[in-house]
Design a protein around this motif. Sequence first.
Motif, short mmCIF file in Angstrom:
data_model
loop_
_atom_site.label_atom_id
_atom_site.label_comp_id
_atom_site.label_asym_id
_atom_site.label_seq_id
_atom_site.Cartn_x
_atom_site.Cartn_y
_atom_site.Cartn_z
N SER A 5 70.97 38.15 19.86
CA SER A 5 70.02 39.61 19.41
C SER A 5 70.15 40.61 21.05
O SER A 5 70.00 39.44 22.44
N GLU A 6 70.24 41.66 21.03
CA GLU A 6 70.30 42.55 22.40
C GLU A 6 69.06 42.09 23.18
O GLU A 6 69.13 42.18 24.53
N GLU A 7 67.75 42.85 22.39
CA GLU A 7 66.83 42.75 22.45
C GLU A 7 66.00 41.65 23.26
O GLU A 7 65.59 41.35 24.22
N GLN A 8 66.38 40.05 23.32
CA GLN A 8 66.36 39.06 23.56
C GLN A 8 67.13 38.41 24.93
O GLN A 8 66.95 38.37 25.99
N ARG A 9 68.50 39.32 24.98
CA ARG A 9 69.29 39.70 26.04
C ARG A 9 68.54 39.90 26.91
O ARG A 9 69.16 39.81 27.81
N ASP A 10 68.37 40.85 26.92
CA ASP A 10 67.98 42.68 28.23
C ASP A 10 66.61 41.35 28.94
O ASP A 10 66.55 41.60 29.76
N LEU A 11 65.76 41.45 27.90
CA LEU A 11 64.32 40.67 28.41
C LEU A 11 64.68 39.60 28.90
O LEU A 11 64.12 39.28 30.38
N ALA A 12 65.58 38.99 28.57
CA ALA A 12 65.71 37.33 29.35
C ALA A 12 67.00 37.95 30.39
O ALA A 12 66.43 36.59 31.51
N LEU A 13 67.35 38.03 30.71
CA LEU A 13 67.81 38.72 32.10
C LEU A 13 67.27 39.12 33.24
O LEU A 13 67.47 38.57 34.30
#
Length: 439
Positions: A247-255
Amino acid sequence: MTVSVSSAAPVAAAQARTSVDPECWPDVARLPRSSTLRTAIARRVLERAFARVPVQIQHGSTPGLIPRPADGTDGTDGTPTLTLHDPAAFHQRVGADGLIGFGESYMAGEWDSDDLVGVLSVLAAHVDDLVPATLRLLRGAWAHRRPARDRNTLTGARDNIQRHYDLSNDLFALFLDPSLTYSSAVFDTLPAAPRDFTAAQHRKIDRLLDLAEVGPETRLLEIGTGWGELAIRAATRGANVLTVTLSEEQRDLALRRIADAGVSQRVTVELCDYRKIEGRFDAVVSVEMIEAVGAEYWPAYFTALRRLLAPGGIVALQAITMPHERMLNTARTHTWISKYVFPGGLIPSSDSIAQESAAAGLSITQDIGFGDHYAETLRLWRETFLQKSEAVSALGFDRVFRRMWELYLAYSEAGFRAHYLDVRQLRLVAASPATKDAR
């Protein structure tokens, strides 16, 4: 049986249906084709089913009681009510598409309940005896096969994950606790209070990290990043973490969350399929990710877990489970959940996890269930989601989506309350040669 019907209710339900966006929700906006015979069979089966369980049926605004079982239930002691606003449309949808039609009818506003979880819990608890045995042989006439596009190939898995987890980080933030943890918590006491939610999520995470013996300098792999909370807590223990997601959305917020926590030097987040991960790790943790793998790919999933373990390494899994026979019955069936919520997903049984992990050379050394805690987790999510209805709408999610999401959360909660579903934490290690020889 005589039931009074409000003539205004079907008209109002039909008007609500015409307001549904046909491009977004084609199968909700229109009524499916169903022969007179199929619709009549569906009506009769449902009438017989509801007559055997403690659910009150109301048509429109006029109550019509289905006879209650001879167990003392009189419909006044908290008996949940299912209100049919458009009985004809409801039976037509069920006649055409079975349980998918049942869910789409709710999305269309053709039925409601004063206690949605209560109704669904009753149905889940009686799932094995609602339909006469003779009619179960005709199950295939109502069950749809899963579409080929939902297979979890390397491309399909990415698309399936993004269809759910990339809806909107803001949407998930509205109903999850501040840790943004989207899996079952472990509460100190039940029933739980909202103020205890984040502590309960941390308790769950810490139990998994303890199970995997994660500590200073542990090389940890997390399959399924979520929004990064487990990786952050592992890093604060001194572990070096690789966490992967599709999930790109999750990756971006997780970072961003990992950076805000000050542990970026210990955590790497990658967009990567579990089948493409390289390296060896002291510990592998995966939380409620196996449900998205699909039965066809369970061998590949457990083979990857075994391949990625360093000597002496430990796998810690958290998995939702269902009884084995029910899993087999639904493995190839296209359900309402797989159509609208988790495409390509399938909840495994404990037996299937044991079989597939053993075949890959892994042994289960600890297995703990806590399904009642998932029911509470889902209750808190659902109540918060309903409280934030206006905010969900402001994000661009329409009435049909909101009803779909409410049904999904209530349906899931009911499964755990009826013990149709369970959730388990498992510890797995490489099988010894003697164990493999015994197989």
